[in-house]
Write a protein that holds these residues in place. Structure first.
Motif, mmCIF file in Angstrom:
data_model
loop_
_atom_site.group_PDB
_atom_site.id
_atom_site.type_symbol
_atom_site.label_atom_id
_atom_site.label_comp_id
_atom_site.label_asym_id
_atom_site.label_seq_id
_atom_site.Cartn_x
_atom_site.Cartn_y
_atom_site.Cartn_z
ATOM 1 N N ALA A 52 20.638 -28.604 38.028
ATOM 2 C CA ALA A 52 20.566 -28.734 36.314
ATOM 3 C C ALA A 52 19.069 -28.269 35.741
ATOM 4 N N ILE A 53 19.652 -27.661 34.719
ATOM 5 C CA ILE A 53 18.899 -27.152 33.340
ATOM 6 C C ILE A 53 18.069 -28.685 33.063
ATOM 7 N N ASN A 54 16.717 -28.692 33.024
ATOM 8 C CA ASN A 54 15.822 -29.500 32.018
ATOM 9 C C ASN A 54 15.552 -29.527 31.289
ATOM 10 N N ALA A 55 15.286 -28.041 30.441
ATOM 11 C CA ALA A 55 14.998 -27.970 29.296
ATOM 12 C C ALA A 55 14.466 -25.855 29.353
ATOM 13 N N GLY A 56 14.491 -25.453 28.336
ATOM 14 C CA GLY A 56 14.648 -23.840 28.152
ATOM 15 C C GLY A 56 14.490 -23.435 26.938
ATOM 16 N N ARG A 57 14.002 -22.889 26.562
ATOM 17 C CA ARG A 57 13.380 -21.871 25.986
ATOM 18 C C ARG A 57 13.356 -20.581 25.670
ATOM 19 N N HIS A 58 14.519 -19.524 24.688
ATOM 20 C CA HIS A 58 14.031 -17.987 24.538
ATOM 21 C C HIS A 58 12.717 -17.534 23.936
ATOM 22 N N VAL A 59 12.137 -17.439 24.237
ATOM 23 C CA VAL A 59 10.623 -17.737 23.442
ATOM 24 C C VAL A 59 10.150 -16.125 22.443
ATOM 25 N N ASN A 60 10.926 -15.129 23.222
ATOM 26 C CA ASN A 60 10.808 -13.826 22.620
ATOM 27 C C ASN A 60 11.903 -12.979 22.522
ATOM 28 N N LEU A 106 13.809 -28.904 44.627
ATOM 29 C CA LEU A 106 12.984 -28.374 44.233
ATOM 30 C C LEU A 106 12.347 -28.230 42.713
ATOM 31 N N ARG A 107 12.443 -28.927 41.684
ATOM 32 C CA ARG A 107 11.998 -28.152 40.221
ATOM 33 C C ARG A 107 11.114 -27.175 40.206
ATOM 34 N N VAL A 108 11.998 -25.574 39.707
ATOM 35 C CA VAL A 108 11.048 -24.679 38.996
ATOM 36 C C VAL A 108 10.797 -24.262 37.987
ATOM 37 N N ARG A 109 9.963 -24.211 37.223
ATOM 38 C CA ARG A 109 9.770 -23.397 36.078
ATOM 39 C C ARG A 109 9.709 -21.658 36.410
ATOM 40 N N LEU A 110 11.599 -21.285 35.582
ATOM 41 C CA LEU A 110 11.204 -19.808 36.057
ATOM 42 C C LEU A 110 10.661 -19.498 34.261
ATOM 43 N N VAL A 111 9.936 -17.985 35.214
ATOM 44 C CA VAL A 111 9.513 -17.411 33.388
ATOM 45 C C VAL A 111 10.161 -16.033 33.438
ATOM 46 N N ALA A 112 10.597 -15.740 32.613
ATOM 47 C CA ALA A 112 11.004 -14.145 32.706
ATOM 48 C C ALA A 112 9.973 -13.471 31.444
ATOM 49 N N LEU A 113 9.511 -12.216 32.107
ATOM 50 C CA LEU A 113 8.507 -11.587 31.040
ATOM 51 C C LEU A 113 9.197 -9.823 30.931
ATOM 52 N N LYS A 114 9.368 -9.423 29.780
ATOM 53 C CA LYS A 114 9.485 -8.321 29.072
ATOM 54 C C LYS A 114 7.809 -7.054 29.346
ATOM 55 N N ASP A 115 8.958 -5.973 30.198
ATOM 56 C CA ASP A 115 7.595 -4.566 30.451
ATOM 57 C C ASP A 115 6.451 -5.075 31.351
ATOM 58 N N GLU A 125 -5.220 -20.291 23.567
ATOM 59 C CA GLU A 125 -4.471 -20.450 22.223
ATOM 60 C C GLU A 125 -3.348 -21.632 22.053
ATOM 61 N N GLY A 126 -2.480 -21.725 23.215
ATOM 62 C CA GLY A 126 -2.185 -22.359 24.405
ATOM 63 C C GLY A 126 -0.320 -21.860 23.178
ATOM 64 N N LYS A 127 -0.321 -20.623 22.766
ATOM 65 C CA LYS A 127 1.266 -20.162 22.534
ATOM 66 C C LYS A 127 1.182 -18.469 23.687
ATOM 67 N N TYR A 128 2.295 -18.593 23.594
ATOM 68 C CA TYR A 128 2.840 -17.713 24.672
ATOM 69 C C TYR A 128 2.562 -16.790 24.796
ATOM 70 N N ASP A 129 2.850 -16.239 25.889
ATOM 71 C CA ASP A 129 2.143 -14.580 26.181
ATOM 72 C C ASP A 129 3.226 -13.842 25.717
ATOM 73 N N PRO A 130 2.817 -13.197 24.413
ATOM 74 C CA PRO A 130 4.009 -11.595 24.001
ATOM 75 C C PRO A 130 5.062 -11.073 25.421
ATOM 76 N N ALA A 131 4.286 -10.927 26.386
ATOM 77 C CA ALA A 131 5.630 -10.192 27.395
ATOM 78 C C ALA A 131 6.853 -11.542 27.699
ATOM 79 N N VAL A 132 6.659 -12.976 27.419
ATOM 80 C CA VAL A 132 7.422 -13.867 27.823
ATOM 81 C C VAL A 132 8.407 -14.138 27.454
ATOM 82 N N LEU A 133 9.762 -13.378 27.856
ATOM 83 C CA LEU A 133 11.436 -13.762 27.031
ATOM 84 C C LEU A 133 11.835 -14.988 27.246
ATOM 85 N N LEU A 134 11.205 -15.601 28.325
ATOM 86 C CA LEU A 134 11.922 -16.935 28.833
ATOM 87 C C LEU A 134 11.422 -18.026 29.482
#
Length: 361
Positions: free
Chosen positions: A281-289, A318-327, A339-348
């Motif tokens: 399953a995909i519980n939730a997902g966001r394309h951040v940048n 197993l429930r996992v948060r998968l985070v993708a980063l750029k560069d 401040e609780g905002k996503y790091d600019p490097a986070v894609l997913l």
């Protein structure tokens, strides 16, 4: 000029409860599977080896005893069916929720899709609105193979003042797919699971809630990669192909399809989660940048939860948060700022349930 062409739906064209039956059923072939593997470098044994799949109980399409296609390949093909009707005029695909994989898909299966509008919200700028849809993908027998909710920001045909916007209707979505709603493939048994062929001795018991895993490797996305992948899924979104449609942003850049980043992150996660053969399953997902050709993608995972499967001692979820980063490599696990905002490097930011073998006594 003739008006026989279809320019796609704008925000004003969507109505609550509207049912969209999407065109172009797609038969999945072994060629699709090979191209998918070439694009992402998938190494999970279950989708790579007919013999491995057969030994853990997969019967294949029509009893042919072949390996199932990658769960995300099936997802992308179904998603691609929906684009001409839902998101051809989109600004951005915003997120996913309540996605469940219901049946394995095999080469030779034919997939089609139908979507229902379950939420609408016009944005304050009067130029765009968010549309929520629940999409179901079915095979040639009419059996549901997957379903999911996504929401997408879509341009309005005619901008209007914010005060004229209709009342927003937002769907009630679960934080995560419940354990009892996860579907274990029929006939699957990990009693004789061969971890040496899968590439790791780490079983379900070896992962702890809160554990973070750097997947180490990185992969640079070339323009040809993401455009070829998006065409493979018959996804016609303009932002991925048409430079003339990119009126804003940096010159000469087409946005990489968010699903391409999902599959790439999943492929990278093999190094650390190689026994996680199946996405339940995909519980939730966001394309951040946005991701642009030339970006190098890295990934890390955090274990959010783990659960026994009732009546089974050979596998666990197993429930996992998968985070993708750029560069940026995963060291330090960039995620959110103070401040609780996503790091600019986070894609997913993707929250998923995975299925793993358990260590047998």
């Amino acid at each position: 000029m003739s008006s026989k062409t279809f320019e796609g739906n704008y925000f004003e064209d969507f109505k609550m409860g509207q049912i969209l039956r999407h065109a172009t059923p797609r038969t999945i072939t072994t060629g699709d599977v090979s191209l998918y593997s070439a694009l992402y470098g998938m190494r999970f044994a279950l989708q790579s080896s007919d013999e491995f799949a057969r030994n853990v109980g997969y019967a294949g399409n029509g009893g042919l005893e072949s390996a199932p296609v990658d769960d995300l390949l099936a997802f992308h093909v179904v998603f691609g069916k929906t684009v001409p009707d839902i998101s051809i005029n989109a600004v951005a695909n915003l997120g996913y929720a309540d996605c469940r994989f219901l049946l394995p898909v095999y080469p030779g299966d034919t997939l089609r899709a139908v979507s229902t509008v379950i939420g609408l919200k016009e944005n304050s700028n009067g130029k765009t609105g968010n549309v929520y849809v629940r999409t179901e993908g079915v095979n040639q027998l009419g059996e549901p193979v997957l379903e999911y909710v996504r929401w997408v920001m879509i341009n309005k045909r005619t901008p209007s003042p914010a005060e004229s916007a209709p009342e927003a209707v937002l769907p009630d979505l679960p934080e995560a797919v419940r354990l009892e709603d996860l579907t274990i493939p029929e006939g699957l048994s990990y009693v004789t699971y061969e971890s040496s062929l899968a590439g790791s001795d780490y079983m379900w018991e070896d992962y702890a809630v809160g554990e973070k895993i750097s997947h180490v490797d990185g992969m640079t996305i070339e323009a040809a990669d993401h455009m070829l992948a998006t065409r493979l899924y018959q996804n016609t979104a303009k932002v991925h192909f048409n430079l003339h449609a990119m009126k804003e942003g940096r010159l000469g850049e087409r946005i990489v399809y968010g699903g391409h980043v999902i599959s790439l992150a999943r492929a990278l996660s093999f190094n650390g989660l190689s026994n996680a053969q199946t996405v339940l399953a995909i519980n939730a997902g966001r394309h951040v940048n946005p991701c642009i050709a030339g970006d190098t993608v890295y990934a890390w995972s955090e274990v959010l939860d783990k659960a026994e499967v009732p009546g089974r001692d050979d596998l666990g979820a197993l429930r996992v948060r998968l985070v993708a980063l750029k560069d940026r490599t995963p060291e330090g696990f960039p995620y959110k700022t103070p401040e609780g905002k996503y790091d600019p490097a986070v894609l997913l930011d993707l929250d998923i349930w995975l299925l793993l073998p358990r260590r047998m006594a």
